[in-house]
Design a protein around this motif. Sequence first.
Motif, PDB file in Angstrom:
ATOM      1  N   LEU A  22      -4.815   4.671   3.542  1.00 51.86           N
ATOM      2  CA  LEU A  22      -5.810   3.617   3.724  1.00 51.86           C
ATOM      3  C   LEU A  22      -7.230   4.183   3.670  1.00 51.86           C
ATOM      4  O   LEU A  22      -8.149   3.534   3.152  1.00 51.86           O
ATOM      5  CB  LEU A  22      -5.593   2.892   5.048  1.00 51.86           C
ATOM      6  N   GLY A  23      -7.422   5.382   4.191  1.00 49.89           N
ATOM      7  CA  GLY A  23      -8.739   6.009   4.129  1.00 49.89           C
ATOM      8  C   GLY A  23      -9.168   6.260   2.700  1.00 49.89           C
ATOM      9  O   GLY A  23     -10.327   6.005   2.324  1.00 49.89           O
ATOM     10  N   ILE A  24      -8.243   6.731   1.868  1.00 52.11           N
ATOM     11  CA  ILE A  24      -8.551   6.977   0.461  1.00 52.11           C
ATOM     12  C   ILE A  24      -8.755   5.658  -0.276  1.00 52.11           C
ATOM     13  O   ILE A  24      -9.640   5.531  -1.127  1.00 52.11           O
ATOM     14  CB  ILE A  24      -7.420   7.781  -0.207  1.00 52.11           C
ATOM     15  N   LEU A  25      -7.944   4.659   0.053  1.00 51.55           N
ATOM     16  CA  LEU A  25      -8.072   3.354  -0.585  1.00 51.55           C
ATOM     17  C   LEU A  25      -9.436   2.737  -0.287  1.00 51.55           C
ATOM     18  O   LEU A  25     -10.106   2.207  -1.185  1.00 51.55           O
ATOM     19  CB  LEU A  25      -6.958   2.426  -0.110  1.00 51.55           C
ATOM     20  N   ASP A  26      -9.879   2.807   0.974  1.00 52.49           N
ATOM     21  CA  ASP A  26     -11.198   2.292   1.346  1.00 52.49           C
ATOM     22  C   ASP A  26     -12.291   3.005   0.555  1.00 52.49           C
ATOM     23  O   ASP A  26     -13.242   2.379   0.076  1.00 52.49           O
ATOM     24  CB  ASP A  26     -11.444   2.468   2.843  1.00 52.49           C
ATOM     25  N   GLN A  27     -12.170   4.304   0.435  1.00 48.36           N
ATOM     26  CA  GLN A  27     -13.144   5.103  -0.310  1.00 48.36           C
ATOM     27  C   GLN A  27     -13.157   4.684  -1.786  1.00 48.36           C
ATOM     28  O   GLN A  27     -14.230   4.555  -2.393  1.00 48.36           O
ATOM     29  CB  GLN A  27     -12.772   6.577  -0.174  1.00 48.36           C
ATOM     30  N   SER A  28     -11.992   4.441  -2.343  1.00 45.41           N
ATOM     31  CA  SER A  28     -11.880   4.061  -3.750  1.00 45.41           C
ATOM     32  C   SER A  28     -12.448   2.667  -3.995  1.00 45.41           C
ATOM     33  O   SER A  28     -13.128   2.437  -5.002  1.00 45.41           O
ATOM     34  CB  SER A  28     -10.411   4.117  -4.190  1.00 45.41           C
ATOM     35  N   VAL A  29     -12.172   1.738  -3.097  1.00 45.43           N
ATOM     36  CA  VAL A  29     -12.703   0.381  -3.223  1.00 45.43           C
ATOM     37  C   VAL A  29     -14.226   0.405  -3.195  1.00 45.43           C
ATOM     38  O   VAL A  29     -14.893  -0.237  -4.008  1.00 45.43           O
ATOM     39  CB  VAL A  29     -12.150  -0.523  -2.103  1.00 45.43           C
TER      40      VAL A  29
END
Length: 204
Positions: free
Chosen positions: A67-74
Amino acid sequence: METTALPIGVTDIASVNDRKVVLMAAALEVFTEKGFHNAAMDDVAARAGVSKPIVYQYFSSKHELYLGILDQSVTSVVEGITAAIAAETDNRKRVSAAIRYYFDRVDEADRGYRLIFESDFTTSPDVRVRVDDLVSQLARLIGQDIARETGLSTGESNILAAGLSGMAQAAAWRWISLGRPVTKEKAIAGITYLGWTGLSSFSN
């Protein structure tokens, strides 16, 4: 005065941040290569060159790390399309710039972009809500230009923008899967023309 406990072997906040960056970069590679379900924290640790306990000092679970990486990617995608649109003043060029962003990210095999749109973990409500929010943000960004060009309401413009974004995204993936049968410039020009010609029927 209360102090924040640091991971073992780390002496300052800067080091914490540096190591988190390394771990997240390694995890992004692992998740995009293996998918969420097949990836393991052991894989992330090995890719980052650390032991698995080190990874758990920074992230309590694979889910939290993802989720941390997903937030960063978004955030990166929103900022990227925002910057691409802001660089142009003509509405058609602004829409074309947004379409180009999709093609560039696919062409460059951007891992953050792939993590969002090729996720094997969309059954997770936490993931689904983030992807849906991204789609909504992009529709609002592109919808602003459609509203200015056509005079349509915000709601109508956002619906058309979502359709245009989906078309650009699907076309970019298809362009790659077919082995880039035309130049990227020609592909972008074609999708822009198709979308803009359709939008012209709504013009003031």
